[in-house]
Design a protein around this motif. Structure first.
Motif, PDB file in Angstrom:
ATOM      1  N   VAL A  25       0.852  -1.188   0.000  1.00  0.00           N
ATOM      2  CA  VAL A  25       0.000   0.000   0.000  1.00  0.00           C
ATOM      3  C   VAL A  25       0.889   1.239   0.000  1.00  0.00           C
ATOM      4  CG1 VAL A  25      -1.742   1.293   1.302  1.00  0.00           C
ATOM      5  CG2 VAL A  25      -1.875  -1.209   1.156  1.00  0.00           C
ATOM      6  N   ALA A  26       0.558   2.201  -0.856  1.00  0.00           N
ATOM      7  CA  ALA A  26       1.432   3.368  -1.044  1.00  0.00           C
ATOM      8  C   ALA A  26       1.655   4.138   0.253  1.00  0.00           C
ATOM      9  CB  ALA A  26       0.844   4.283  -2.120  1.00  0.00           C
ATOM     10  N   GLU A  27       0.611   4.362   1.020  1.00  0.00           N
ATOM     11  CA  GLU A  27       0.728   5.106   2.270  1.00  0.00           C
ATOM     12  C   GLU A  27       0.073   4.309   3.394  1.00  0.00           C
ATOM     13  OE1 GLU A  27      -0.869   8.995   1.729  1.00  0.00           O
ATOM     14  OE2 GLU A  27       0.530   9.536   0.129  1.00  0.00           O
ATOM     15  N   PRO A  28       0.772   3.313   3.926  1.00  0.00           N
ATOM     16  CA  PRO A  28       0.186   2.488   4.984  1.00  0.00           C
ATOM     17  C   PRO A  28      -0.072   3.303   6.250  1.00  0.00           C
ATOM     18  CG  PRO A  28       2.526   2.013   4.737  1.00  0.00           C
ATOM     19  CD  PRO A  28       2.158   2.914   3.601  1.00  0.00           C
ATOM     20  N   ASP A  29      -1.184   2.995   6.915  1.00  0.00           N
ATOM     21  CA  ASP A  29      -1.509   3.673   8.168  1.00  0.00           C
ATOM     22  C   ASP A  29      -2.259   2.700   9.065  1.00  0.00           C
ATOM     23  OD1 ASP A  29      -4.049   3.519   7.066  1.00  0.00           O
ATOM     24  OD2 ASP A  29      -4.108   5.623   6.458  1.00  0.00           O
ATOM     25  N   ASP A  30      -2.869   3.223  10.119  1.00  0.00           N
ATOM     26  CA  ASP A  30      -3.556   2.355  11.072  1.00  0.00           C
ATOM     27  C   ASP A  30      -5.057   2.289  10.824  1.00  0.00           C
ATOM     28  OD1 ASP A  30      -4.240   4.897  11.815  1.00  0.00           O
ATOM     29  OD2 ASP A  30      -3.623   4.705  13.914  1.00  0.00           O
ATOM     30  N   VAL A  31      -5.474   2.625   9.608  1.00  0.00           N
ATOM     31  CA  VAL A  31      -6.889   2.592   9.237  1.00  0.00           C
ATOM     32  C   VAL A  31      -7.077   1.592   8.098  1.00  0.00           C
ATOM     33  CG1 VAL A  31      -8.834   3.900   8.308  1.00  0.00           C
ATOM     34  CG2 VAL A  31      -7.255   4.978   9.939  1.00  0.00           C
ATOM     35  N   LEU A  32      -8.133   0.787   8.207  1.00  0.00           N
ATOM     36  CA  LEU A  32      -8.456  -0.169   7.159  1.00  0.00           C
ATOM     37  C   LEU A  32      -9.826   0.192   6.606  1.00  0.00           C
ATOM     38  CD1 LEU A  32      -7.286  -2.764   5.855  1.00  0.00           C
ATOM     39  CD2 LEU A  32      -8.662  -4.080   7.471  1.00  0.00           C
ATOM     40  N   ASP A  33      -9.833   0.732   5.383  1.00  0.00           N
ATOM     41  CA  ASP A  33     -11.105   1.112   4.770  1.00  0.00           C
ATOM     42  C   ASP A  33     -11.961  -0.123   4.510  1.00  0.00           C
ATOM     43  OD1 ASP A  33     -10.414   3.793   4.777  1.00  0.00           O
ATOM     44  OD2 ASP A  33      -9.497   3.694   2.775  1.00  0.00           O
ATOM     45  N   ALA A  34     -13.266   0.078   4.528  1.00  0.00           N
ATOM     46  CA  ALA A  34     -14.190  -1.052   4.398  1.00  0.00           C
ATOM     47  C   ALA A  34     -13.999  -1.812   3.090  1.00  0.00           C
ATOM     48  CB  ALA A  34     -15.627  -0.552   4.512  1.00  0.00           C
ATOM     49  N   GLY A  35     -13.612  -1.126   2.025  1.00  0.00           N
ATOM     50  CA  GLY A  35     -13.454  -1.784   0.736  1.00  0.00           C
ATOM     51  C   GLY A  35     -12.162  -2.558   0.587  1.00  0.00           C
ATOM     52  N   GLN A  36     -11.277  -2.493   1.596  1.00  0.00           N
ATOM     53  CA  GLN A  36      -9.988  -3.178   1.479  1.00  0.00           C
ATOM     54  C   GLN A  36     -10.054  -4.656   1.837  1.00  0.00           C
ATOM     55  OE1 GLN A  36      -7.683   0.429   3.510  1.00  0.00           O
ATOM     56  NE2 GLN A  36      -6.240  -1.125   2.778  1.00  0.00           N
ATOM     57  N   VAL A  37     -11.098  -5.078   2.521  1.00  0.00           N
ATOM     58  CA  VAL A  37     -11.201  -6.479   2.935  1.00  0.00           C
ATOM     59  C   VAL A  37     -12.594  -7.020   2.645  1.00  0.00           C
ATOM     60  CG1 VAL A  37      -9.435  -6.348   4.721  1.00  0.00           C
ATOM     61  CG2 VAL A  37     -11.815  -5.857   5.298  1.00  0.00           C
ATOM     62  N   ILE A  38     -12.644  -8.333   2.433  1.00  0.00           N
ATOM     63  CA  ILE A  38     -13.905  -9.070   2.329  1.00  0.00           C
ATOM     64  C   ILE A  38     -13.752 -10.313   3.191  1.00  0.00           C
ATOM     65  CG2 ILE A  38     -15.459 -10.350   0.812  1.00  0.00           C
ATOM     66  CD1 ILE A  38     -14.552  -8.544  -1.481  1.00  0.00           C
ATOM     67  N   PHE A  39     -14.683 -10.534   4.100  1.00  0.00           N
ATOM     68  CA  PHE A  39     -14.641 -11.729   4.937  1.00  0.00           C
ATOM     69  C   PHE A  39     -15.386 -12.872   4.242  1.00  0.00           C
ATOM     70  CE2 PHE A  39     -14.029  -8.547   8.400  1.00  0.00           C
ATOM     71  CZ  PHE A  39     -12.821  -9.041   8.873  1.00  0.00           C
ATOM     72  N   ALA A  40     -14.779 -14.047   4.254  1.00  0.00           N
ATOM     73  CA  ALA A  40     -15.379 -15.252   3.674  1.00  0.00           C
ATOM     74  C   ALA A  40     -15.160 -16.413   4.638  1.00  0.00           C
ATOM     75  CB  ALA A  40     -14.751 -15.562   2.320  1.00  0.00           C
ATOM     76  N   PRO A  41     -16.059 -17.398   4.662  1.00  0.00           N
ATOM     77  CA  PRO A  41     -15.914 -18.510   5.612  1.00  0.00           C
ATOM     78  C   PRO A  41     -14.725 -19.411   5.333  1.00  0.00           C
ATOM     79  CG  PRO A  41     -18.169 -18.354   4.781  1.00  0.00           C
ATOM     80  CD  PRO A  41     -17.325 -17.468   3.924  1.00  0.00           C
ATOM     81  N   THR A  42     -14.283 -19.471   4.070  1.00  0.00           N
ATOM     82  CA  THR A  42     -13.206 -20.381   3.693  1.00  0.00           C
ATOM     83  C   THR A  42     -12.498 -19.829   2.469  1.00  0.00           C
ATOM     84  OG1 THR A  42     -12.711 -22.692   3.129  1.00  0.00           O
ATOM     85  CG2 THR A  42     -14.713 -21.751   2.193  1.00  0.00           C
TER      86      THR A  42
END
Length: 354
Positions: free
Chosen positions: A165-182
């Protein structure tokens, strides 16, 4: 292969052995002795108990049975589309949006907000922290709980740094992750350049734990040979085998004769479900091994121990006393044959060609 067919095959086999001069047979004059011409180098083996299994092969297809759309609550433009056929495990990138990776993490609770220090407590925070620790991003031994603290933020920053990530920080935007069961396999992808709004689809996926696949193959045999609940084996190109259970079969065609007449061949489509422990399977062509006959705990000898006798039938030569005894034959499998008869017992030594 049924037992009658096995017996017929045996007769052909042992006659061939005699014609080639291997082993011995009962002479027309009733003698049990081998002639000098028929004597060949031999050795002995013990009759042993074995599980004999006969299978036939078919070509099958593993197809997706539980595909689903993978959506994001982020927005932006897809700069790198998902790769069709790719397997995405925990921490794997499914795509890049505005050149920022969208990553798969494991969990049952969907993402519904950004992760940052001002957020309220929630089980989604705990779910994120468990994933960060599983991926090895826990620089300050954060406490696994439902509270976002400075340790959670430090773990996010370390993870973003590893992702480029170009400018890493301590915030994770909602669009950066997707939760899946497997872990997931991508079966279709939205093209790069597509503009996304919250709730838009990124790709079509299926789980890879075996639950998202069905095995389909076609056979030209009697339907009663393929009953629901019967086990078959999926064989991959690396020769690994994975169990599957037949769930249904359906007649699809009949050829070669009038209905009910001789010579007719019926084709059936058989559907099976891979067992849950068969994780890692992917959609595509496979080989299928189908059990057709078996004998459990059978008394067996190498098939080359069989001897054709002039009176008809088969025999084996006992090492003790150097004499022939008649046997009945059953299942053939992998060079071994099931035998029964008088004086046939486990551990008895028989003569075989060396």
């Amino acid at each position: 292969m049924n037992r009658a067919a096995a017996a017929a095959g045996t007769i052909g086999l042992v006659i061939g052995l005699v014609a080639g001069g291997v082993g011995g047979h009962l002479l027309d004059d009733g003698s049990n002795e081998l002639t000098a011409e028929e004597k060949r180098p031999t050795t002995t083996v013990a009759i042993e108990r074995r599980d004999l299994n006969v299978t036939e092969s078919a070509t099958g297809e593993l197809a997706s049975s539980s595909e689903q759309a993978l959506t994001t609550i982020g927005s932006g433009t897809i700069t790198t589309a998902a790769e069709v056929g790719a397997t995405i495990d925990r921490g794997g990138q499914i795509a890049r949006v505005d050149d920022v990776p969208t990553t798969i993490l494991f969990g049952n609770q969907p993402v519904w907000r950004a992760f940052k220090s001002s957020m309220t407590d929630g089980t989604d925070v705990l779910q994120l922290e468990m994933n960060l620790r599983a991926l090895g991003f826990d620089p300050k031994s954060m406490t696994l709980d439902d509270h976002f603290d400075s340790d959670t933020g430090a773990a996010i920053k370390a993870w973003e740094t590893s992702l480029g990530v170009a400018e890493p920080d301590d915030v994770l935007d909602a669009g950066q992750v997707i939760f899946a069961p497997t872990a997931l396999q991508v079966t279709a992808a939205v093209a790069a350049g597509t503009r996304l709004t919250p709730g838009a689809e990124l790709a079509t996926v299926r789980p890879i734990d075996g639950s998202g696949l069905k095995l389909i193959f076609t056979v030209t045999e009697e339907a009663e040979r393929y009953q629901p609940g019967q086990q078959v084996s999926i064989v991959l190109t690396d020769e690994s085998e994975h169990p599957a259970t037949i769930t249904s079969f359906e007649r699809v065609a009949s050829t070669g004769g009038q209905l009910g007449g001789g010579g007719q061949t019926a084709s059936f489509t058989v559907t099976a479900t891979p067992d849950q422990e068969a994780g890692g399977l992917t959609a595509g062509p496979v080989s299928v091994e189908i059990p057709t006959d078996s004998a459990t705990g059978a008394l067996a000898v190498p098939s080359r121990a069989l001897v054709a006798v002039t009176e008809g039938g088969q025999a084996v030569r006992l090492a003790q006393g150097d004499r022939l005894v008649a046997v009945n034959v059953g299942v053939f499998s992998d060079g071994w044959v099931e035998i029964t008869g008088d004086e046939i017992s486990e551990g008895t030594m028989v003569v075989v060609p060396a």
